[in-house]
Design a protein around this motif. Sequence first.
Motif, PDB file in Angstrom:
ATOM      1  N   ILE A 163     -31.799  -7.481 -47.950  1.00 44.97           N
ATOM      2  CA  ILE A 163     -30.922  -7.989 -49.000  1.00 44.97           C
ATOM      3  C   ILE A 163     -31.057  -7.044 -50.186  1.00 44.97           C
ATOM      4  CG2 ILE A 163     -30.325  -9.919 -50.499  1.00 44.97           C
ATOM      5  CD1 ILE A 163     -31.871 -11.757 -48.597  1.00 44.97           C
ATOM      6  N   ASP A 164     -29.942  -6.503 -50.631  1.00 43.38           N
ATOM      7  CA  ASP A 164     -29.927  -5.578 -51.762  1.00 43.38           C
ATOM      8  C   ASP A 164     -28.775  -5.915 -52.687  1.00 43.38           C
ATOM      9  OD1 ASP A 164     -32.029  -3.592 -51.098  1.00 43.38           O
ATOM     10  OD2 ASP A 164     -30.786  -3.286 -49.321  1.00 43.38           O
ATOM     11  N   GLY A 165     -28.833  -5.376 -53.904  1.00 43.05           N
ATOM     12  CA  GLY A 165     -27.675  -5.425 -54.775  1.00 43.05           C
ATOM     13  C   GLY A 165     -27.772  -6.228 -56.045  1.00 43.05           C
ATOM     14  N   GLY A 166     -28.388  -7.377 -56.041  1.00 48.53           N
ATOM     15  CA  GLY A 166     -28.410  -8.191 -57.252  1.00 48.53           C
ATOM     16  C   GLY A 166     -29.682  -7.980 -58.051  1.00 48.53           C
ATOM     17  N   GLU A 167     -29.575  -8.023 -59.370  1.00 48.79           N
ATOM     18  CA  GLU A 167     -30.767  -7.801 -60.196  1.00 48.79           C
ATOM     19  C   GLU A 167     -31.737  -8.976 -60.162  1.00 48.79           C
ATOM     20  OE1 GLU A 167     -29.435  -8.472 -64.674  1.00 48.79           O
ATOM     21  OE2 GLU A 167     -28.229  -6.904 -63.690  1.00 48.79           O
ATOM     22  N   ASP A 168     -31.250 -10.168 -59.808  1.00 45.24           N
ATOM     23  CA  ASP A 168     -32.132 -11.331 -59.694  1.00 45.24           C
ATOM     24  C   ASP A 168     -33.019 -11.272 -58.450  1.00 45.24           C
ATOM     25  OD1 ASP A 168     -31.327 -12.697 -62.004  1.00 45.24           O
ATOM     26  OD2 ASP A 168     -29.620 -13.604 -60.973  1.00 45.24           O
ATOM     27  N   LEU A 169     -32.685 -10.401 -57.513  1.00 48.26           N
ATOM     28  CA  LEU A 169     -33.392 -10.376 -56.234  1.00 48.26           C
ATOM     29  C   LEU A 169     -34.880 -10.099 -56.366  1.00 48.26           C
ATOM     30  CD1 LEU A 169     -30.830  -8.558 -53.925  1.00 48.26           C
ATOM     31  CD2 LEU A 169     -31.312 -11.002 -54.100  1.00 48.26           C
ATOM     32  N   VAL A 170     -35.276  -9.376 -57.401  1.00 48.30           N
ATOM     33  CA  VAL A 170     -36.701  -9.065 -57.573  1.00 48.30           C
ATOM     34  C   VAL A 170     -37.530 -10.350 -57.690  1.00 48.30           C
ATOM     35  CG1 VAL A 170     -36.736  -8.799 -60.099  1.00 48.30           C
ATOM     36  CG2 VAL A 170     -38.281  -7.449 -58.663  1.00 48.30           C
ATOM     37  N   LYS A 171     -36.907 -11.431 -58.177  1.00 47.97           N
ATOM     38  CA  LYS A 171     -37.599 -12.724 -58.263  1.00 47.97           C
ATOM     39  C   LYS A 171     -37.932 -13.251 -56.879  1.00 47.97           C
ATOM     40  CE  LYS A 171     -35.076 -13.927 -62.436  1.00 47.97           C
ATOM     41  NZ  LYS A 171     -33.989 -14.772 -62.945  1.00 47.97           N
ATOM     42  N   LEU A 172     -37.154 -12.848 -55.864  1.00 45.69           N
ATOM     43  CA  LEU A 172     -37.389 -13.297 -54.496  1.00 45.69           C
ATOM     44  C   LEU A 172     -38.455 -12.461 -53.781  1.00 45.69           C
ATOM     45  CD1 LEU A 172     -33.741 -14.059 -53.329  1.00 45.69           C
ATOM     46  CD2 LEU A 172     -35.469 -15.647 -54.219  1.00 45.69           C
ATOM     47  N   VAL A 173     -38.997 -11.469 -54.475  1.00 44.95           N
ATOM     48  CA  VAL A 173     -40.090 -10.661 -53.924  1.00 44.95           C
ATOM     49  C   VAL A 173     -41.421 -11.267 -54.345  1.00 44.95           C
ATOM     50  CG1 VAL A 173     -41.225  -8.406 -53.962  1.00 44.95           C
ATOM     51  CG2 VAL A 173     -38.725  -8.547 -53.809  1.00 44.95           C
ATOM     52  N   GLY A 174     -41.535 -11.619 -55.626  1.00 45.30           N
ATOM     53  CA  GLY A 174     -42.759 -12.229 -56.134  1.00 45.30           C
ATOM     54  C   GLY A 174     -43.886 -11.228 -56.320  1.00 45.30           C
ATOM     55  N   ASP A 175     -45.012 -11.731 -56.757  1.00 47.02           N
ATOM     56  CA  ASP A 175     -46.195 -10.906 -57.004  1.00 47.02           C
ATOM     57  C   ASP A 175     -46.718 -10.359 -55.678  1.00 47.02           C
ATOM     58  OD1 ASP A 175     -48.375  -9.806 -58.485  1.00 47.02           O
ATOM     59  OD2 ASP A 175     -49.622 -11.488 -57.803  1.00 47.02           O
ATOM     60  N   ARG A 176     -46.743  -9.035 -55.559  1.00 46.13           N
ATOM     61  CA  ARG A 176     -47.226  -8.351 -54.347  1.00 46.13           C
ATOM     62  C   ARG A 176     -46.538  -8.845 -53.078  1.00 46.13           C
ATOM     63  NH1 ARG A 176     -53.217  -8.716 -53.818  1.00 46.13           N
ATOM     64  NH2 ARG A 176     -52.766  -7.466 -51.984  1.00 46.13           N
ATOM     65  N   GLY A 177     -45.275  -9.264 -53.218  1.00 39.72           N
ATOM     66  CA  GLY A 177     -44.492  -9.662 -52.055  1.00 39.72           C
ATOM     67  C   GLY A 177     -44.750 -11.066 -51.555  1.00 39.72           C
ATOM     68  N   SER A 178     -45.431 -11.884 -52.349  1.00 42.15           N
ATOM     69  CA  SER A 178     -45.807 -13.226 -51.883  1.00 42.15           C
ATOM     70  C   SER A 178     -44.588 -14.110 -51.605  1.00 42.15           C
ATOM     71  CB  SER A 178     -46.744 -13.903 -52.879  1.00 42.15           C
ATOM     72  OG  SER A 178     -46.114 -14.029 -54.143  1.00 42.15           O
ATOM     73  N   VAL A 179     -43.589 -14.069 -52.454  1.00 44.70           N
ATOM     74  CA  VAL A 179     -42.391 -14.880 -52.236  1.00 44.70           C
ATOM     75  C   VAL A 179     -41.601 -14.321 -51.045  1.00 44.70           C
ATOM     76  CG1 VAL A 179     -40.212 -15.698 -53.255  1.00 44.70           C
ATOM     77  CG2 VAL A 179     -42.283 -15.575 -54.663  1.00 44.70           C
ATOM     78  N   LEU A 180     -41.542 -13.008 -50.944  1.00 44.90           N
ATOM     79  CA  LEU A 180     -40.877 -12.371 -49.809  1.00 44.90           C
ATOM     80  C   LEU A 180     -41.514 -12.802 -48.489  1.00 44.90           C
ATOM     81  CD1 LEU A 180     -39.028 -10.304 -48.418  1.00 44.90           C
ATOM     82  CD2 LEU A 180     -40.647  -8.532 -49.091  1.00 44.90           C
ATOM     83  N   GLU A 181     -42.831 -12.825 -48.417  1.00 40.95           N
ATOM     84  CA  GLU A 181     -43.535 -13.255 -47.197  1.00 40.95           C
ATOM     85  C   GLU A 181     -43.185 -14.709 -46.852  1.00 40.95           C
ATOM     86  OE1 GLU A 181     -45.391 -11.555 -44.999  1.00 40.95           O
ATOM     87  OE2 GLU A 181     -45.216  -9.701 -46.134  1.00 40.95           O
ATOM     88  N   ALA A 182     -43.144 -15.564 -47.869  1.00 43.52           N
ATOM     89  CA  ALA A 182     -42.805 -16.970 -47.639  1.00 43.52           C
ATOM     90  C   ALA A 182     -41.360 -17.111 -47.154  1.00 43.52           C
ATOM     91  CB  ALA A 182     -43.026 -17.781 -48.915  1.00 43.52           C
TER      92      ALA A 182
END
Length: 173
Positions: free
Chosen positions: A60-79
Motif C-alpha cells: 500500500i503506497d500513496g497516502g501521507e497518513d499511511l505511515v500511521k499504519l506502520v507504527g513504531d518499528r513496524g508494530s502496527v504493520l505486523e499486526a
Amino acid sequence: MPKAAQDDVTEGTPVATNAEDQLVREGDIAGDYLERLLDLLDYDGDIDLDVEAGRAVVSIDGGEDLVKLVGDRGSVLEALQELTRLAVQQSSGNRSRLMLDIAGWRQARRAELTDLGTRTAHSVLESGESAKLRPMTPFERKVVHDAVARVRGVSSESEGEEPRRQVVIFRGA
C-alpha cells in the motif's frame, strides 16, 4: 458462460487451479480487505498485488497518513499483516504466508538490515569475536541471516525465545 468456466467460479471468486493462482487469489482477498480498511479510516492509498518467492505480496503506497499504519518499528504493520492473513484464511480456508508492506517501510527496512548484517559479518570476520544483535521480528532476522550468508567465513543463527529472539553472528561457515 461455458460449463468449464462455470466450474472455475464460486460465487464470483475464481477457484485456484495451481499454486500461483492460489497466491493471486490470496492477494485479491487481501487487497479487498485492506481496501475496506482504508475506506473505514478515510485514508488514501494505492494497493499493489504481486507474487514473489512463493508468497502473495500486498503493498500500500500513496497516502501521507499511511505511515500511521506502520507504527513504531513496524508494530502496527505486523499486526495488520496478521489480521490480513486471518481474513485471507477465513475466506479461502487456507493458511496464508502473505507479506504486507505499507509506505515502502519493509523495503527500506530490508535495505537497512541487509547493510547491518553485511557490516556486522565483516566485523566478526576481522575481529573473530561473535556479535549478538538486538531482538528482531522473524522478518528482520531472515533478512539479516540472508545478508550474513553472502559473506564467506561467517555464519549466523537465531537464539532465545520470542519476542526476545535475536541473531548471533560468529566466525566459521
